[in-house]
Write a protein that holds these residues in place. Structure first.
Motif, PDB file in Angstrom:
ATOM      1  N   PHE A 122      -2.799-114.345   0.561  1.00  0.00           N
ATOM      2  CA  PHE A 122      -2.769-114.654  -0.867  1.00  0.00           C
ATOM      3  C   PHE A 122      -1.662-115.673  -1.077  1.00  0.00           C
ATOM      4  N   THR A 123      -1.976-116.821  -1.697  1.00  0.00           N
ATOM      5  CA  THR A 123      -1.015-117.916  -1.754  1.00  0.00           C
ATOM      6  C   THR A 123      -1.347-118.868  -2.898  1.00  0.00           C
ATOM      7  N   ASN A 124      -0.594-119.942  -2.984  1.00  0.00           N
ATOM      8  CA  ASN A 124      -0.868-121.011  -3.945  1.00  0.00           C
ATOM      9  C   ASN A 124      -1.520-122.189  -3.237  1.00  0.00           C
ATOM     10  N   ILE A 125      -2.377-122.890  -3.964  1.00  0.00           N
ATOM     11  CA  ILE A 125      -2.921-124.159  -3.488  1.00  0.00           C
ATOM     12  C   ILE A 125      -2.277-125.245  -4.336  1.00  0.00           C
ATOM     13  N   VAL A 126      -1.667-126.211  -3.676  1.00  0.00           N
ATOM     14  CA  VAL A 126      -0.993-127.294  -4.382  1.00  0.00           C
ATOM     15  C   VAL A 126      -1.829-128.568  -4.283  1.00  0.00           C
ATOM     16  N   GLY A 127      -1.727-129.389  -5.312  1.00  0.00           N
ATOM     17  CA  GLY A 127      -2.402-130.680  -5.305  1.00  0.00           C
ATOM     18  C   GLY A 127      -3.868-130.640  -5.661  1.00  0.00           C
ATOM     19  N   ALA A 128      -4.377-129.502  -6.073  1.00  0.00           N
ATOM     20  CA  ALA A 128      -5.788-129.392  -6.457  1.00  0.00           C
ATOM     21  C   ALA A 128      -5.898-129.391  -7.980  1.00  0.00           C
ATOM     22  N   GLU A 129      -6.875-130.096  -8.486  1.00  0.00           N
ATOM     23  CA  GLU A 129      -7.115-130.097  -9.934  1.00  0.00           C
ATOM     24  C   GLU A 129      -7.589-128.703 -10.356  1.00  0.00           C
ATOM     25  N   PRO A 130      -7.084-128.181 -11.468  1.00  0.00           N
ATOM     26  CA  PRO A 130      -7.439-126.815 -11.867  1.00  0.00           C
ATOM     27  C   PRO A 130      -8.915-126.623 -12.198  1.00  0.00           C
ATOM     28  N   ASP A 131      -9.649-127.681 -12.489  1.00  0.00           N
ATOM     29  CA  ASP A 131     -11.067-127.520 -12.831  1.00  0.00           C
ATOM     30  C   ASP A 131     -11.992-127.763 -11.633  1.00  0.00           C
ATOM     31  N   THR A 132     -11.427-127.817 -10.418  1.00  0.00           N
ATOM     32  CA  THR A 132     -12.203-128.053  -9.207  1.00  0.00           C
ATOM     33  C   THR A 132     -12.709-126.740  -8.637  1.00  0.00           C
ATOM     34  N   ASP A 133     -13.957-126.731  -8.155  1.00  0.00           N
ATOM     35  CA  ASP A 133     -14.491-125.568  -7.454  1.00  0.00           C
ATOM     36  C   ASP A 133     -13.938-125.592  -6.031  1.00  0.00           C
ATOM     37  N   LEU A 134     -13.092-124.649  -5.718  1.00  0.00           N
ATOM     38  CA  LEU A 134     -12.412-124.640  -4.422  1.00  0.00           C
ATOM     39  C   LEU A 134     -13.014-123.664  -3.419  1.00  0.00           C
ATOM     40  N   ILE A 135     -14.000-122.874  -3.828  1.00  0.00           N
ATOM     41  CA  ILE A 135     -14.583-121.884  -2.922  1.00  0.00           C
ATOM     42  C   ILE A 135     -15.108-122.584  -1.669  1.00  0.00           C
ATOM     43  N   GLY A 136     -14.641-122.138  -0.512  1.00  0.00           N
ATOM     44  CA  GLY A 136     -15.070-122.704   0.759  1.00  0.00           C
ATOM     45  C   GLY A 136     -14.318-123.941   1.188  1.00  0.00           C
ATOM     46  N   ALA A 137     -13.436-124.465   0.350  1.00  0.00           N
ATOM     47  CA  ALA A 137     -12.706-125.694   0.688  1.00  0.00           C
ATOM     48  C   ALA A 137     -11.784-125.464   1.883  1.00  0.00           C
ATOM     49  N   ALA A 138     -11.728-126.439   2.773  1.00  0.00           N
ATOM     50  CA  ALA A 138     -10.818-126.395   3.917  1.00  0.00           C
ATOM     51  C   ALA A 138      -9.406-126.682   3.440  1.00  0.00           C
ATOM     52  N   VAL A 139      -8.452-125.881   3.914  1.00  0.00           N
ATOM     53  CA  VAL A 139      -7.059-126.026   3.520  1.00  0.00           C
ATOM     54  C   VAL A 139      -6.164-125.943   4.751  1.00  0.00           C
ATOM     55  N   ARG A 140      -4.920-126.407   4.558  1.00  0.00           N
ATOM     56  CA  ARG A 140      -3.909-126.296   5.620  1.00  0.00           C
ATOM     57  C   ARG A 140      -2.580-125.964   4.966  1.00  0.00           C
ATOM     58  N   VAL A 141      -1.725-125.329   5.734  1.00  0.00           N
ATOM     59  CA  VAL A 141      -0.436-124.897   5.212  1.00  0.00           C
ATOM     60  C   VAL A 141       0.504-126.083   5.045  1.00  0.00           C
ATOM     61  N   ARG A 142       1.354-125.958   4.064  1.00  0.00           N
ATOM     62  CA  ARG A 142       2.415-126.929   3.800  1.00  0.00           C
ATOM     63  C   ARG A 142       3.617-126.116   3.310  1.00  0.00           C
ATOM     64  N   PHE A 143       4.788-126.406   3.839  1.00  0.00           N
ATOM     65  CA  PHE A 143       5.975-125.626   3.492  1.00  0.00           C
ATOM     66  C   PHE A 143       6.830-126.386   2.484  1.00  0.00           C
ATOM     67  N   HIS A 144       7.389-125.637   1.543  1.00  0.00           N
ATOM     68  CA  HIS A 144       8.278-126.229   0.549  1.00  0.00           C
ATOM     69  C   HIS A 144       9.622-125.527   0.616  1.00  0.00           C
ATOM     70  N   GLN A 145      10.668-126.299   0.866  1.00  0.00           N
ATOM     71  CA  GLN A 145      12.032-125.777   0.945  1.00  0.00           C
ATOM     72  C   GLN A 145      12.502-125.425  -0.462  1.00  0.00           C
ATOM     73  N   GLU A 146      12.712-124.145  -0.719  1.00  0.00           N
ATOM     74  CA  GLU A 146      13.143-123.674  -2.037  1.00  0.00           C
ATOM     75  C   GLU A 146      14.659-123.551  -2.137  1.00  0.00           C
ATOM     76  N   SER A 147      15.289-123.210  -1.010  1.00  0.00           N
ATOM     77  CA  SER A 147      16.747-123.065  -0.952  1.00  0.00           C
ATOM     78  C   SER A 147      17.154-123.290   0.501  1.00  0.00           C
ATOM     79  N   ALA A 148      18.439-123.175   0.774  1.00  0.00           N
ATOM     80  CA  ALA A 148      18.908-123.355   2.150  1.00  0.00           C
ATOM     81  C   ALA A 148      18.346-122.270   3.066  1.00  0.00           C
ATOM     82  N   ASP A 149      17.973-121.124   2.493  1.00  0.00           N
ATOM     83  CA  ASP A 149      17.524-119.983   3.288  1.00  0.00           C
ATOM     84  C   ASP A 149      16.035-119.668   3.174  1.00  0.00           C
TER      85      ASP A 149
END
Length: 136
Positions: free
Chosen positions: A93-120
């Motif tokens: 269970f996660t977030n998808i970034v960079g996708a338009e909210p009105d897009t049908d995403l069911i079945g879409a291929a995705v890949r992980v991307r990491f976002h540095q939130e803090s030093a830790d």
């Protein structure tokens, strides 16, 4: 600022992996299935012998929703939350970034991307892998 996870002894390998740009998952030594969220035992066969292994970070969207009214002002709507089925046959269970909210995403291929939130803390998000990458 969004709330950040507080790693426990059990979840620390996952969060350390994210901080290093690697998506780690537990794999059972008995049934050899991967599982997420971090657990002291395999949810498939209940064995307690497991190892942390690197996941490909590639998968497809099983289901999703768009959040227009976030639970706190710390989140910037709209944003997409989804269940991702990864190549190693576990779901996250996660977030998808960079996708338009009105897009049908069911079945879409995705890949992980990491976002540095803090030093830790680095958080794993997913992004669309390709415009045509859909599972049948």
């Amino acid at each position: 600022m969004r709330p950040l996870p507080r790693p426990t002894d059990l979840s620390r390998p996952f969060w350390d992996g994210c901080l290093g740009g690697r998506l780690l998952v537990q794999r059972c030594a008995n049934c050899e299935r991967c599982f997420f969220i971090p657990s002291a035992f395999c949810p498939h066969c209940l064995d307690t012998d497991y190892a942390w292994v690197e996941s490909s970070g590639r998968g497809h969207v099983v289901t999703f929703t768009v959040v227009w009214r976030p639970p706190t002002p710390a989140f910037d709507p709209p944003y997409v939350v989804a269940v991702i089925r990864l190549e190693e046959e576990y779901e996250m269970f996660t977030n998808i970034v960079g996708a338009e909210p009105d897009t049908d995403l069911i079945g879409a291929a995705v890949r992980v991307r990491f976002h540095q939130e803090s030093a830790d803390v680095a958080l794993p998000f997913f992004e669309l892998a390709a415009a045509t990458g859909r599972r049948p």
